[in-house]
Design a protein around this motif. Structure first.
Motif, PDB file in Angstrom:
ATOM      1  N   PHE A   1      -2.766   7.276 -14.246  1.00  0.00           N
ATOM      2  CA  PHE A   1      -1.811   7.998 -14.863  1.00  0.00           C
ATOM      3  C   PHE A   1      -0.727   8.617 -14.040  1.00  0.00           C
ATOM      4  N   VAL A   2      -1.295   9.145 -13.133  1.00  0.00           N
ATOM      5  CA  VAL A   2      -0.304  10.106 -12.311  1.00  0.00           C
ATOM      6  C   VAL A   2       0.650   9.019 -11.396  1.00  0.00           C
ATOM      7  N   HIS A   3       0.263   8.049 -11.027  1.00  0.00           N
ATOM      8  CA  HIS A   3       0.921   6.988 -10.293  1.00  0.00           C
ATOM      9  C   HIS A   3       1.965   6.143 -11.331  1.00  0.00           C
ATOM     10  N   MET A   4       1.363   5.876 -12.639  1.00  0.00           N
ATOM     11  CA  MET A   4       2.241   4.952 -13.318  1.00  0.00           C
ATOM     12  C   MET A   4       3.579   5.857 -14.066  1.00  0.00           C
ATOM     13  N   LYS A   5       3.577   7.098 -13.736  1.00  0.00           N
ATOM     14  CA  LYS A   5       4.451   7.584 -14.356  1.00  0.00           C
ATOM     15  C   LYS A   5       6.124   7.258 -13.668  1.00  0.00           C
ATOM     16  N   LYS A   6       5.940   6.897 -12.482  1.00  0.00           N
ATOM     17  CA  LYS A   6       7.047   6.777 -11.761  1.00  0.00           C
ATOM     18  C   LYS A   6       7.350   5.063 -11.819  1.00  0.00           C
ATOM     19  N   SER A   7       6.041   4.360 -12.018  1.00  0.00           N
ATOM     20  CA  SER A   7       6.223   2.719 -11.657  1.00  0.00           C
ATOM     21  C   SER A   7       7.250   2.163 -12.707  1.00  0.00           C
ATOM     22  N   ASP A   8       7.725   1.152 -12.083  1.00  0.00           N
ATOM     23  CA  ASP A   8       8.391   0.299 -13.011  1.00  0.00           C
ATOM     24  C   ASP A   8       8.064  -1.032 -12.785  1.00  0.00           C
ATOM     25  N   LEU A   9       6.988  -1.325 -12.236  1.00  0.00           N
ATOM     26  CA  LEU A   9       6.662  -2.872 -11.767  1.00  0.00           C
ATOM     27  C   LEU A   9       6.072  -3.383 -13.115  1.00  0.00           C
TER      28      LEU A   9
ATOM     29  N   LEU B   1      10.306  -5.086  -5.779  1.00  0.00           N
ATOM     30  CA  LEU B   1       9.115  -4.423  -4.954  1.00  0.00           C
ATOM     31  C   LEU B   1       9.768  -3.310  -3.906  1.00  0.00           C
ATOM     32  N   ASN B   2      10.714  -3.912  -2.990  1.00  0.00           N
ATOM     33  CA  ASN B   2      11.224  -3.084  -2.295  1.00  0.00           C
ATOM     34  C   ASN B   2      11.779  -1.743  -2.655  1.00  0.00           C
ATOM     35  N   ASN B   3      12.495  -1.796  -3.940  1.00  0.00           N
ATOM     36  CA  ASN B   3      13.199  -0.568  -4.275  1.00  0.00           C
ATOM     37  C   ASN B   3      11.884   0.348  -4.690  1.00  0.00           C
ATOM     38  N   PHE B   4      10.735  -0.334  -5.326  1.00  0.00           N
ATOM     39  CA  PHE B   4       9.897   0.423  -5.831  1.00  0.00           C
ATOM     40  C   PHE B   4       9.134   1.198  -4.455  1.00  0.00           C
ATOM     41  N   LEU B   5       9.003   0.346  -3.371  1.00  0.00           N
ATOM     42  CA  LEU B   5       8.334   1.050  -2.442  1.00  0.00           C
ATOM     43  C   LEU B   5       9.376   2.423  -1.524  1.00  0.00           C
ATOM     44  N   LYS B   6      10.668   1.968  -1.740  1.00  0.00           N
ATOM     45  CA  LYS B   6      11.548   2.890  -1.607  1.00  0.00           C
ATOM     46  C   LYS B   6      11.144   4.163  -2.231  1.00  0.00           C
ATOM     47  N   GLU B   7      11.069   4.167  -3.496  1.00  0.00           N
ATOM     48  CA  GLU B   7      10.864   5.232  -4.410  1.00  0.00           C
ATOM     49  C   GLU B   7       9.615   6.079  -3.971  1.00  0.00           C
ATOM     50  N   TYR B   8       8.761   5.416  -3.497  1.00  0.00           N
ATOM     51  CA  TYR B   8       7.511   6.113  -3.003  1.00  0.00           C
ATOM     52  C   TYR B   8       7.394   6.521  -1.608  1.00  0.00           C
ATOM     53  N   ALA B   9       8.487   6.195  -0.994  1.00  0.00           N
ATOM     54  CA  ALA B   9       8.696   6.361   0.634  1.00  0.00           C
ATOM     55  C   ALA B   9       7.844   5.716   1.410  1.00  0.00           C
ATOM     56  N   LEU B  10       7.366   4.439   0.839  1.00  0.00           N
ATOM     57  CA  LEU B  10       6.539   3.688   1.512  1.00  0.00           C
ATOM     58  C   LEU B  10       7.368   2.473   2.324  1.00  0.00           C
ATOM     59  N   PHE B  11       8.650   2.188   1.803  1.00  0.00           N
ATOM     60  CA  PHE B  11       9.236   0.973   2.538  1.00  0.00           C
ATOM     61  C   PHE B  11       9.518   1.168   3.978  1.00  0.00           C
ATOM     62  N   ASP B  12       9.577   2.383   4.539  1.00  0.00           N
ATOM     63  CA  ASP B  12       9.876   2.356   6.145  1.00  0.00           C
ATOM     64  C   ASP B  12       8.580   2.400   6.696  1.00  0.00           C
ATOM     65  N   SER B  13       7.258   2.227   6.190  1.00  0.00           N
ATOM     66  CA  SER B  13       6.085   1.894   6.814  1.00  0.00           C
ATOM     67  C   SER B  13       5.772   0.249   6.743  1.00  0.00           C
ATOM     68  N   LEU B  14       6.831  -0.387   6.170  1.00  0.00           N
ATOM     69  CA  LEU B  14       6.275  -2.012   6.148  1.00  0.00           C
ATOM     70  C   LEU B  14       6.692  -2.673   7.858  1.00  0.00           C
ATOM     71  N   ASN B  15       5.811  -3.482   8.025  1.00  0.00           N
ATOM     72  CA  ASN B  15       6.104  -4.374   9.223  1.00  0.00           C
ATOM     73  C   ASN B  15       6.858  -5.672   8.754  1.00  0.00           C
ATOM     74  N   ILE B  16       7.656  -6.336   9.491  1.00  0.00           N
ATOM     75  CA  ILE B  16       8.154  -7.585   9.282  1.00  0.00           C
ATOM     76  C   ILE B  16       7.265  -8.579  10.120  1.00  0.00           C
ATOM     77  N   LEU B  17       6.477  -9.416   9.558  1.00  0.00           N
ATOM     78  CA  LEU B  17       5.686 -10.232  10.044  1.00  0.00           C
ATOM     79  C   LEU B  17       6.545 -11.839  10.501  1.00  0.00           C
ATOM     80  N   GLY B  18       7.373 -11.939   9.760  1.00  0.00           N
ATOM     81  CA  GLY B  18       7.920 -13.160   9.994  1.00  0.00           C
ATOM     82  C   GLY B  18       9.343 -13.343   8.909  1.00  0.00           C
ATOM     83  N   THR B  19       9.586 -14.724   8.714  1.00  0.00           N
ATOM     84  CA  THR B  19      10.751 -14.930   7.809  1.00  0.00           C
ATOM     85  C   THR B  19      10.326 -16.213   6.955  1.00  0.00           C
ATOM     86  N   SER B  20      10.669 -16.248   5.768  1.00  0.00           N
ATOM     87  CA  SER B  20      10.518 -17.452   4.751  1.00  0.00           C
ATOM     88  C   SER B  20      11.378 -18.462   5.099  1.00  0.00           C
ATOM     89  N   VAL B  21      11.383 -19.514   4.415  1.00  0.00           N
ATOM     90  CA  VAL B  21      12.300 -20.653   4.412  1.00  0.00           C
ATOM     91  C   VAL B  21      13.745 -20.222   4.424  1.00  0.00           C
TER      92      VAL B  21
END
Ligand SMILES: [Zn+2]
Length: 386
Positions: free
Chosen positions: A13-21, A32-52
Motif C-alpha cells: 500500500f505504501v509503495h503502490m501510491k507512487k507506482s504507475d507500473l 521502468l527507468n522513469n519509475f526508478l528515477k521517481e524512487y531515486a533508484l536509477f543512479d544505483s543501476l550498473n550497466i552490464l552491456g548492451t542489447s542488439v
C-alpha cells in the motif's frame, strides 16, 4: 513466517501510491527507468552491456552477505509482471524488515535482460531470437551478458523470472495457474541432483506460502530437459535455479494481483535461503503441485443458438482468446476465435442469450461474420474484464 497478501498489505500500500507500473502490461525500458528515477533508484543501476539495438542492460545489487542470488526477468520482453515484482523486491530489500537478508545474502538483479523486446512487447530479442533457447549458442549479446554475470558473480542460487499466458491451468482444474514454478532438469534423465533438489525445496516453500492466498492456483511446469534453456544449463552447472511463471488471476489482465504473489514468493524463498531453513524441507510436496495444463481460453460463449455458415462454432459454444498487441504505449487485448475447442474451458463464461441483440446484430451483418463477432465479443467482454 508467511509472506502472503495479508503480510504484504502495508508494504504494497505504501509503495503502490507512487507506482504507475500497473498501468499497462507493456513495460518499456523508458517507463521502468522513469519509475526508478521517481524512487531515486536509477543512479544505483550498473550497466552490464548492451542489447542488439544498443539499449543498456542494467543490473542492481543489494546486500553484502556470503550467499549469492542472481535474479533476472524479461528475457522475454512481453513478460513484464516479474520485472515489476523484482522492483518491488528491491524496494523491500531496503526496508528494516529485510536486514537479515541484506546481511546474509548478496542479491544481483537484472530487471530487463531483453530491453529491445521489452520496448517492442515481443518474446524474442531484436534479432528474433528466443534468449531462453540460446544458453549454449550464446549467439546474442543479451545471452552473453547473462552468461558473463553468471560466471563472474558465481551465484549460489538463480531465479529465472517469466510470465505465462492465460491458457495455463493448475492441473486439470478450471483454475488458472496464477503462479507456476519449475526446478529444471540437469540432464535428460531428470536426475534429482543436489542443485535441483535445492530448487525443489525453494519451490515447496513458495508454494506452501501461496496456499494461504491462492490455494489451488499454483502449477508446476514440465521438466523435460533442454540444455539450450538457461535454467537447465545453470542447473547442469550445479547451480540451483528456480523458474517462475507469473500467470493469470481471475479478471486481472494487468496482473496487479499476480505481481503481489510473485513478490511474496521472492520474499519467502529469499528468507529461506538466508535462514538456512532448506535443510529440513522435504521435496515430496514438490511433486504434489499440479502440473500445468493448457486447456483454458479467455472467454467461453455458451447458449449460441444460431450458427451461420462458415462460423467456427462448436455445438452451442465458442471460445475466444485474446491476442496481446502493442498499441502505442499500451497493450490491446484483441479477441480471436479459437478454431478447435475440444477439451477447452473458458476463464469467463458468457451466456450469449443474455446478449441476444448484439449477437443478432453480429450474425446479420453483411461484413465478415467473424470480424463482426470478434468486435461483438470485444463489446461484451473486453471492456468489462480488461
Ligand atoms: Zn518467458
Amino acid at each position: 513466517m508467511k509472506y502472503n497478501i495479508v503480510n504484504l498489505f502495508v508494504f504494497t500500500f505504501v509503495h503502490m501510491k507512487k507506482s504507475d507500473l500497473d498501468q499497462s502490461r507493456l513495460l518499456s525500458p523508458t517507463t521502468l527507468n522513469n519509475f526508478l528515477k521517481e524512487y531515486a533508484l536509477f543512479d544505483s543501476l550498473n550497466i552490464l552491456g548492451t542489447s542488439v539495438e544498443n539499449r543498456p542492460i542494467y543490473s542492481y545489487s543489494e546486500g553484502n552477505g556470503p550467499k549469492k542470488v542472481l535474479m533476472w526477468s524479461q528475457m522475454h520482453g512481453n513478460e513484464s509482471t516479474t520485472t515489476k515484482a523484482l522492483v518491488d523486491f528491491w524496494l523491500y530489500l531496503k526496508t528494516p524488515e529485510a536486514k537479515q537478508l541484506r546481511e546474509t545474502c548478496t542479491f544481483l538483479m537484472i530487471p530487463q535482460l531483453n530491453p529491445d523486446g521489452s520496448d517492442a512487447y515481443t518474446r524474442v530479442n531484436a534479432n528474433g531470437v528466443d534468449l531462453n533457447r540460446d544458453a549454449i549458442d550464446l549467439s546474442q549479446p543479451e545471452s552473453r551478458v547473462l552468461r558473463d554475470v553468471y560466471e563472474q558473480f558465481k551465484p549460489d542460487y538463480c531465479f529465472n523470472l517469466h510470465d505465462q499466458r492465460t491458457i495455463f491451468a493448475a492441473g486439470d482444474s478450471p483454475i488458472p495457474a496464477t503462479v507456476s514454478f519449475l526446478a529444471p532438469a540437469a540432464d535428460p534423465d531428470r536426475t534429482i541432483t543436489t542443485a535441483r533438489e535445492l530448487a525443489m525445496k525453494l519451490i515447496v516453500i513458495a508454494s506452501n506460502n501461496l496456499q494461504a492466498s491462492i490455494a489451488g492456483a499454483v502449477g508446476r511446469y514440465d521438466d523435460g530437459f533442454n540444455i539450450n534453456c538457461v535454467g537447465d544449463y545453470f542447473t547442469a552447472q550445479s547451480t540451483p535455479t528456480v523458474l517462475f511463471e507469473a500467470g493469470h488471476y481471475p479478471l486481472d489482465y494487468k496482473r496487479v494481483e499476480t505481481r503481489k504473489h510473485i513478490l511474496s514468493s521472492l520474499m519467502a524463498m529469499s528468507h529461506a535461503i538466508a535462514s538456512d531453513s532448506l535443510e529440513t524441507i522435504e521435496t515430496a510436496p514438490y511433486f504434489e503441485i499440479p502440473e500445468n495444463k493448457n486447456h483454458l481460453r479467455d472467454i467461453e460463449l455458451y447458449n449460441l443458438k444460431k450458427s451461420p455458415d462458415g462460423m467456427p462454432v462448436f455445438g452451442n459454444n465458442m471460445l475466444i482468446q485474446f491476442k496481446e498487441m502493442k498499441n502505442g504505449d499500451d497493450i490491446d487485448f484483441v479477441p480471436e476465435i479459437v478454431t478447435e475447442n475440444k477439451g477447452l474451458l473458458g476463464l469467463q463464461r458468457v451466456n450469449a442469450q443474455e446478449h441476444k441483440t448484439l449477437m443478432n446484430l453480429c450474425f446479420d451483418a453483411d461484413d465478415s461474420e467473424i470480424k463482426n463477432l470478434t468486435k461483438t465479443i470485444s463489446l461484451l467482454s473486453l471492456h468489462q474484464f480488461v
